[in-house]
Design a protein around this motif. Structure first.
Motif, PDB file in Angstrom:
ATOM      1  N   ILE A   1       0.951  -1.573   0.327  1.00  0.00           N
ATOM      2  CA  ILE A   1       0.169   0.088   0.142  1.00  0.00           C
ATOM      3  C   ILE A   1       0.556   1.111   0.429  1.00  0.00           C
ATOM      4  CG2 ILE A   1      -1.469   1.737   1.540  1.00  0.00           C
ATOM      5  CD1 ILE A   1      -3.110  -1.706   2.346  1.00  0.00           C
ATOM      6  N   VAL A   2       2.422   1.073   1.066  1.00  0.00           N
ATOM      7  CA  VAL A   2       2.689   2.216   1.121  1.00  0.00           C
ATOM      8  C   VAL A   2       3.781   2.735  -0.399  1.00  0.00           C
ATOM      9  CG1 VAL A   2       2.241   2.098   3.214  1.00  0.00           C
ATOM     10  CG2 VAL A   2       4.831   1.511   2.833  1.00  0.00           C
ATOM     11  N   GLY A   3       3.361   1.416  -1.106  1.00  0.00           N
ATOM     12  CA  GLY A   3       4.462   1.635  -2.719  1.00  0.00           C
ATOM     13  C   GLY A   3       6.148   1.031  -2.225  1.00  0.00           C
ATOM     14  N   LEU A   4       5.971  -0.112  -1.485  1.00  0.00           N
ATOM     15  CA  LEU A   4       6.920  -0.665  -1.610  1.00  0.00           C
ATOM     16  C   LEU A   4       7.751  -2.250  -1.183  1.00  0.00           C
ATOM     17  CD1 LEU A   4       8.516   0.925   2.566  1.00  0.00           C
ATOM     18  CD2 LEU A   4       8.754   1.340   0.075  1.00  0.00           C
ATOM     19  N   SER A   5       8.392  -2.556  -1.883  1.00  0.00           N
ATOM     20  CA  SER A   5       8.176  -4.024  -2.103  1.00  0.00           C
ATOM     21  C   SER A   5       8.683  -5.476  -1.030  1.00  0.00           C
ATOM     22  CB  SER A   5       9.587  -4.753  -3.311  1.00  0.00           C
ATOM     23  OG  SER A   5      10.649  -4.934  -2.575  1.00  0.00           O
ATOM     24  N   LYS A   6       8.745  -6.023  -1.068  1.00  0.00           N
ATOM     25  CA  LYS A   6       8.631  -7.518  -0.339  1.00  0.00           C
ATOM     26  C   LYS A   6      10.049  -7.281   0.012  1.00  0.00           C
ATOM     27  CE  LYS A   6       6.217 -10.969  -2.040  1.00  0.00           C
ATOM     28  NZ  LYS A   6       5.849 -11.763  -2.496  1.00  0.00           N
ATOM     29  N   SER A   7      11.193  -6.415  -0.721  1.00  0.00           N
ATOM     30  CA  SER A   7      12.443  -6.734  -0.669  1.00  0.00           C
ATOM     31  C   SER A   7      12.924  -6.164   0.503  1.00  0.00           C
ATOM     32  CB  SER A   7      12.934  -6.445  -2.076  1.00  0.00           C
ATOM     33  OG  SER A   7      12.395  -5.277  -1.995  1.00  0.00           O
ATOM     34  N   TYR A   8      11.740  -5.387   0.773  1.00  0.00           N
ATOM     35  CA  TYR A   8      12.222  -4.236   2.158  1.00  0.00           C
ATOM     36  C   TYR A   8      12.251  -5.072   3.486  1.00  0.00           C
ATOM     37  CZ  TYR A   8      12.481  -0.402  -0.276  1.00  0.00           C
ATOM     38  OH  TYR A   8      13.532   1.153  -1.292  1.00  0.00           O
ATOM     39  N   LEU A   9      11.907  -6.670   3.955  1.00  0.00           N
ATOM     40  CA  LEU A   9      11.357  -7.188   4.681  1.00  0.00           C
ATOM     41  C   LEU A   9      12.997  -7.584   5.698  1.00  0.00           C
ATOM     42  CD1 LEU A   9       8.119  -9.283   3.824  1.00  0.00           C
ATOM     43  CD2 LEU A   9       8.397  -7.016   4.939  1.00  0.00           C
ATOM     44  N   ASN A  10      13.286  -7.672   4.465  1.00  0.00           N
ATOM     45  CA  ASN A  10      14.054  -8.119   5.025  1.00  0.00           C
ATOM     46  C   ASN A  10      16.129  -7.282   5.175  1.00  0.00           C
ATOM     47  OD1 ASN A  10      14.066 -10.964   5.177  1.00  0.00           O
ATOM     48  ND2 ASN A  10      14.499 -11.429   3.401  1.00  0.00           N
ATOM     49  N   ARG A  11      15.146  -5.611   5.451  1.00  0.00           N
ATOM     50  CA  ARG A  11      16.633  -4.869   5.273  1.00  0.00           C
ATOM     51  C   ARG A  11      16.702  -4.347   6.617  1.00  0.00           C
ATOM     52  NH1 ARG A  11      16.739  -0.758  -0.043  1.00  0.00           N
ATOM     53  NH2 ARG A  11      17.798   0.514   1.881  1.00  0.00           N
ATOM     54  N   THR A  12      17.104  -3.421   6.691  1.00  0.00           N
ATOM     55  CA  THR A  12      17.519  -3.500   8.000  1.00  0.00           C
ATOM     56  C   THR A  12      16.997  -2.260   8.852  1.00  0.00           C
ATOM     57  OG1 THR A  12      20.004  -2.385   7.960  1.00  0.00           O
ATOM     58  CG2 THR A  12      19.886  -5.263   8.640  1.00  0.00           C
TER      59      THR A  12
END
Length: 260
Positions: A109-120
């Motif tokens: 919804i906020v325009g971020l992909s699933k790849s952000y989940l593992n970002r610190t």
């Protein structure tokens, strides 16, 4: 959704005002986030869509309100985005059927992909952290989202990006959006309605364009005037230029050309 606060008298305040989901409402002056977020049961009357806030429904209604802080609050010993989001679900005891899907949907919804989940958290920029904070606020599926100085220290590009997100949340997801800030430039540009609080009372309430163009009235009470409004005010008063108030500088330039 319409929220009405009538004669709220907590902590020496005496407030009567309303907030409508059709607007992005700005709050400036004294900080009343605790009151709007119902962080304590108010002395006075609060109505949510004409339904009165009572002791019996207080907790239910309070759970439908989320507050997004300007500074991301990282949980101790949790490094990644997904760890922090999972923690919020557990800590706030959110009833979520599929936590993984809820987290991914909130990011989408906020325009971020699933790849952000593992970002610190430490690897993210300020603008990315603001989007993560908004995504976290959506985990509880709130009806009301209060954003505290959310545009602080963001460049114009990301201000516009977050503004478009807030419009989407308001129009497509029917969220009631409230911005708290003392930055008049931000409030003038990104809100439709303003509520000015001074000395624990509502000083002025109305449409953003109409309230901020009451320059003398606001200046006497030491409220900050948006740069674009002050420029127009001085041009009209001192230079006798017959131009209108606008939110976009390009519209002012066009107006000036018409009258020169």
């Amino acid at each position: 959704m319409e929220i009405k606060f009538k004669e709220i008298k907590n902590n020496k305040y005496n407030l009567t005002f309303s907030i409508n989901s059709k607007d992005i409402t700005g709050i400036t002056g004294d900080n009343i986030i605790d009151i709007i977020a119902l962080n304590y049961f108010p002395e006075g009357e609060v109505y949510i869509n004409d339904k009165k806030l009572l002791r019996t429904n207080y907790n239910t209604i309070k759970r439908k309100i989320s507050v997004v802080e300007s500074k991301f609050i990282k949980q101790p010993y949790l490094d990644t985005v997904i760890e922090n989001m999972e923690y919020i679900i557990l800590d706030k005891r959110l009833v979520v059927k599929d936590p993984k899907k809820k987290i991914e949907d909130s990011l989408k919804i906020v325009g971020l992909s699933k790849s952000y989940l593992n970002r610190t958290i430490n690897s993210l920029s300020k603008s990315e952290l603001r989007l993560i904070s908004i995504a976290i606020s959506l985990l509880s599926n709130p009806d009301i989202i209060i954003l505290d100085d959310i545009f602080t220290e963001l460049d114009i590009k990301y201000q516009k990006k977050i503004y478009m997100l807030l419009l989407k949340l308001k129009d497509s997801y029917k969220k009631t959006i409230i911005l708290h800030s003392n930055n008049s430039n931000i409030l003038y540009k990104y809100t439709n309605k303003m509520i000015f609080i001074k000395n624990q009372k509502v000083f002025l309430e109305g449409k953003t364009e109409e309230t901020y163009t009451r320059v003398n009235y606001l200046q006497r009470s030491r409220f900050e005037i948006p740069d674009i409004v002050l420029f127009t005010y001085l041009a009209k008063k001192k230079k006798n230029v017959n131009i209108s108030y606008h939110k976009d500088i390009r519209d002012i330039i066009k107006d000036i050309y018409k009258h020169i």
